[in-house]
Write a protein that holds these residues in place. Structure first.
Motif, PDB file in Angstrom:
ATOM      1  N   LEU A   3      23.427   3.563  -3.662  1.00 45.73           N
ATOM      2  CA  LEU A   3      22.388   4.331  -2.971  1.00 45.73           C
ATOM      3  C   LEU A   3      21.318   4.832  -3.931  1.00 45.73           C
ATOM      4  O   LEU A   3      20.159   4.982  -3.560  1.00 45.73           O
ATOM      5  N   HIS A   4      21.713   5.097  -5.179  1.00 41.14           N
ATOM      6  CA  HIS A   4      20.735   5.564  -6.172  1.00 41.14           C
ATOM      7  C   HIS A   4      19.748   4.450  -6.527  1.00 41.14           C
ATOM      8  O   HIS A   4      18.555   4.710  -6.712  1.00 41.14           O
ATOM      9  N   ILE A   5      20.239   3.216  -6.617  1.00 45.36           N
ATOM     10  CA  ILE A   5      19.331   2.086  -6.892  1.00 45.36           C
ATOM     11  C   ILE A   5      18.371   1.909  -5.719  1.00 45.36           C
ATOM     12  O   ILE A   5      17.161   1.683  -5.903  1.00 45.36           O
ATOM     13  N   ASP A   6      18.909   2.047  -4.519  1.00 45.34           N
ATOM     14  CA  ASP A   6      18.088   1.965  -3.313  1.00 45.34           C
ATOM     15  C   ASP A   6      16.978   3.025  -3.355  1.00 45.34           C
ATOM     16  O   ASP A   6      15.807   2.752  -3.074  1.00 45.34           O
ATOM     17  N   HIS A   7      17.357   4.234  -3.749  1.00 45.92           N
ATOM     18  CA  HIS A   7      16.403   5.344  -3.864  1.00 45.92           C
ATOM     19  C   HIS A   7      15.361   5.040  -4.948  1.00 45.92           C
ATOM     20  O   HIS A   7      14.155   5.276  -4.759  1.00 45.92           O
ATOM     21  N   ALA A   8      15.811   4.507  -6.089  1.00 44.35           N
ATOM     22  CA  ALA A   8      14.894   4.155  -7.184  1.00 44.35           C
ATOM     23  C   ALA A   8      13.841   3.154  -6.709  1.00 44.35           C
ATOM     24  O   ALA A   8      12.644   3.292  -6.999  1.00 44.35           O
ATOM     25  N   LYS A   9      14.280   2.158  -5.949  1.00 44.78           N
ATOM     26  CA  LYS A   9      13.343   1.140  -5.431  1.00 44.78           C
ATOM     27  C   LYS A   9      12.353   1.766  -4.448  1.00 44.78           C
ATOM     28  O   LYS A   9      11.164   1.406  -4.439  1.00 44.78           O
ATOM     29  N   ARG A  10      12.830   2.728  -3.656  1.00 42.11           N
ATOM     30  CA  ARG A  10      11.925   3.400  -2.698  1.00 42.11           C
ATOM     31  C   ARG A  10      10.860   4.208  -3.429  1.00 42.11           C
ATOM     32  O   ARG A  10       9.715   4.285  -2.981  1.00 42.11           O
ATOM     33  N   ILE A  11      11.232   4.794  -4.575  1.00 44.95           N
ATOM     34  CA  ILE A  11      10.248   5.535  -5.383  1.00 44.95           C
ATOM     35  C   ILE A  11       9.159   4.584  -5.881  1.00 44.95           C
ATOM     36  O   ILE A  11       7.963   4.899  -5.841  1.00 44.95           O
ATOM     37  N   LEU A  12       9.561   3.401  -6.351  1.00 43.55           N
ATOM     38  CA  LEU A  12       8.574   2.431  -6.841  1.00 43.55           C
ATOM     39  C   LEU A  12       7.655   1.962  -5.705  1.00 43.55           C
ATOM     40  O   LEU A  12       6.461   1.748  -5.918  1.00 43.55           O
ATOM     41  N   VAL A  13       8.189   1.854  -4.497  1.00 38.50           N
ATOM     42  CA  VAL A  13       7.359   1.502  -3.329  1.00 38.50           C
ATOM     43  C   VAL A  13       6.386   2.647  -3.027  1.00 38.50           C
ATOM     44  O   VAL A  13       5.191   2.430  -2.816  1.00 38.50           O
ATOM     45  N   ALA A  14       6.902   3.877  -3.052  1.00 35.68           N
ATOM     46  CA  ALA A  14       6.071   5.049  -2.741  1.00 35.68           C
ATOM     47  C   ALA A  14       4.934   5.222  -3.750  1.00 35.68           C
ATOM     48  O   ALA A  14       3.849   5.694  -3.404  1.00 35.68           O
ATOM     49  N   ASN A  15       5.179   4.833  -4.996  1.00 38.95           N
ATOM     50  CA  ASN A  15       4.165   5.007  -6.053  1.00 38.95           C
ATOM     51  C   ASN A  15       3.302   3.763  -6.265  1.00 38.95           C
ATOM     52  O   ASN A  15       2.482   3.729  -7.189  1.00 38.95           O
ATOM     53  N   ASP A  16       3.485   2.756  -5.422  1.00 33.45           N
ATOM     54  CA  ASP A  16       2.674   1.534  -5.503  1.00 33.45           C
ATOM     55  C   ASP A  16       1.280   1.830  -4.940  1.00 33.45           C
ATOM     56  O   ASP A  16       1.141   2.412  -3.862  1.00 33.45           O
ATOM     57  N   ARG A  17       0.264   1.402  -5.684  1.00 31.01           N
ATOM     58  CA  ARG A  17      -1.119   1.605  -5.227  1.00 31.01           C
ATOM     59  C   ARG A  17      -1.862   0.272  -5.104  1.00 31.01           C
ATOM     60  O   ARG A  17      -3.082   0.221  -5.198  1.00 31.01           O
ATOM     61  N   GLY A  18      -1.113  -0.797  -4.898  1.00 36.25           N
ATOM     62  CA  GLY A  18      -1.755  -2.106  -4.736  1.00 36.25           C
ATOM     63  C   GLY A  18      -1.602  -2.951  -5.987  1.00 36.25           C
ATOM     64  O   GLY A  18      -2.584  -3.275  -6.651  1.00 36.25           O
ATOM     65  N   GLY A  19      -0.343  -3.289  -6.302  1.00 38.59           N
ATOM     66  CA  GLY A  19      -0.071  -4.137  -7.466  1.00 38.59           C
ATOM     67  C   GLY A  19       0.082  -3.377  -8.771  1.00 38.59           C
ATOM     68  O   GLY A  19       0.395  -3.958  -9.793  1.00 38.59           O
ATOM     69  N   TYR A  20      -0.155  -2.080  -8.746  1.00 40.50           N
ATOM     70  CA  TYR A  20       0.152  -1.255  -9.918  1.00 40.50           C
ATOM     71  C   TYR A  20       0.836   0.012  -9.418  1.00 40.50           C
ATOM     72  O   TYR A  20       0.705   0.389  -8.249  1.00 40.50           O
ATOM     73  N   THR A  21       1.572   0.654 -10.315  1.00 41.59           N
ATOM     74  CA  THR A  21       2.394   1.805  -9.955  1.00 41.59           C
ATOM     75  C   THR A  21       1.891   3.038 -10.681  1.00 41.59           C
ATOM     76  O   THR A  21       1.718   3.014 -11.897  1.00 41.59           O
ATOM     77  N   VAL A  22       1.655   4.119  -9.939  1.00 40.15           N
ATOM     78  CA  VAL A  22       1.313   5.387 -10.592  1.00 40.15           C
ATOM     79  C   VAL A  22       2.621   6.042 -11.047  1.00 40.15           C
ATOM     80  O   VAL A  22       3.667   5.822 -10.433  1.00 40.15           O
TER      81      VAL A  22
END
Length: 418
Positions: A3-22
């Motif tokens: 579940l933690h890996i799942d959460h980590a991936k969701r963070i990367l999705v949430a911080n995606d701004r169009g091919g780059y990550t804030v």
């Protein structure tokens, strides 16, 4: 499913701004250089296309002289200072005028190796960008060919307000041309951030280099802050090793020879910075000519890129264990108990997942896998207990700084792969 890996991936999705990550929303609303390299390595484990895209978007900010800046301002935001209007750079896409530790080529090799067949076409333009940046480091930041590359601004180290800079920064005036309009303390408790006096000096340096038109030769002459830095050089050498590997893989023999020469120069220079009495490596202040003796994590990062004699590696590990004794989370970025140690304030004591990642790789390289595994488990436990915070108070284990942090998420995914 973890579940933690799942959460980590969701963070990367949430911080995606169009091919780059804030790095995280609002506190850091743009693309940061070394953050993106760590993020790309996290993506490489489950989404190769997105890993490549992260690095490709970063190179959109590369300057004609080869520098990859520390921030690329792909789209506007008013939640961060200093923004593009303060930096006054002339690049097509607005960027900052300074750089950051060159993790890029380390990430590129890992992404390429995960991509497998037919990856060369996508890797090659990024290899060319990495090589240009590598050459920039050795020409712009080591014009005297010492093998140690210099920083002109604490932000370039990634360890912005580290005690390593206290002596050198004290010589930098607090006067600024640009009004200092901090935004960071509106997002995060001021006790976790650099002090106002630090910020005035940071902006004084920015103004100084903007007045040089961001010309590397002029900056070298004018710089009131010039540190031949051991952490950055260690990362550059590891990046150089990975770049040399890719050069040979692609049949770029001349490139490989050139990179190997850079690597040899840095290897020799770094070994000369070993201080047995301190049981760590030191940076050098090029203005005073003195060692930077502040006890910070930078002194251990050479583990990452040097194959050290057993006695040196053992001494480093002994010292690391001394620092970590009794802490809830290792590894502290400042030695506990010294006057400058502040366990909650940014780079003056807290433990960071990405620093631990570099140290774990270095411990494995230098014959201390048990110490590396202990650090890996400490990092994983901190994240699973407190979430994906920017960093952790090593005494209490509390997650501090920005939350939902991209590179902490990427580090967790990477550290859990074994």
């Amino acid at each position: 499913m973890n579940l933690h890996i799942d959460h980590a991936k969701r963070i990367l999705v949430a911080n995606d701004r169009g091919g780059y990550t804030v790095p995280t929303d609002r506190l850091y609303p743009f693309q940061w250089n070394w953050d993106s390299a760590f993020v790309a390595m996290g993506f490489a484990l489950y989404d190769i296309d997105r890993a490549y895209r992260e690095l490709e978007r970063l190179t959109e900010g590369q300057w004609a002289d080869g520098m990859i800046p520390h921030i690329v301002f792909h789209q506007p935001s008013d939640t961060y200072f200093p923004g593009p209007d303060v930096w006054r750079t002339k690049h097509t896409i607005p960027t900052s005028g300074i750089t950051q530790p060159p993790v890029f080529a380390i990430a590129l090799r890992k992404v390429h190796e995960r991509a497998g067949k037919h990856a060369e076409a996508r890797t090659l333009p990024l290899y060319e960008a990495a090589l240009k940046w590598h050459r920039w480091w050795y020409s712009a930041r080591d014009p005297e060919r010492t093998g140690l590359v210099a920083l002109h601004h604490p932000w370039e180290s990634g360890s912005d307000n580290s005690p390593a800079w206290d002596v050198a920064l004290a010589r930098v005036p607090t006067t600024t041309v640009t009004p200092v309009m901090r935004k960071d303390t509106g997002h995060v408790n001021a006790d976790m951030r650099p002090r106002d006096e630090d910020y005035k000096r940071f902006i004084h340096l920015l103004d100084t280099y903007a007045a040089c038109g961001w010309n590397p030769a002029k900056q070298w002459e004018e710089a009131p802050f010039k540190i031949a830095e051991i952490q950055t050089t260690a990362i550059l050498l590891k990046a150089g090793e990975d770049l040399e590997h890719l050069a040979r893989l692609f049949g770029r023999t001349e490139d490989a020879t050139e990179i190997a020469d850079f690597n040899d120069r840095s290897r020799r220079a770094m070994l000369a910075q070993w201080r047995p009495a301190l049981r760590r490596f030191v940076s050098r202040d090029l203005i005073s000519g003195e060692d930077v003796q502040a006890a910070t994590q930078a002194g251990f990062i050479p583990l990452l890129s040097l194959d050290l004699d057993k006695d040196i590696a053992d001494a480093l590990v002994t010292e690391m264990k001394t620092w970590s004794k009794g802490l809830k989370v290792a590894f502290p970025t400042t030695k506990p108990g010294v006057g400058s140690w502040e366990p909650k304030r940014y780079w003056r004591g807290p433990a960071w997942a990405i620093i631990n990642w570099l140290l774990i790789d270095g411990l494995q390289r230098n014959g201390h896998p048990d110490a590396g595994e202990e650090l890996r488990m400490s990092t994983i436990a901190a994240i699973e207990t407190e979430g994906f915070a920017e960093y952790f108070d090593p005494v209490t284990g509390e997650g501090c700084g920005g939350l939902g942090f991209s590179w902490t998420a990427a580090a967790y995914i990477w550290l859990m792969r074994v």
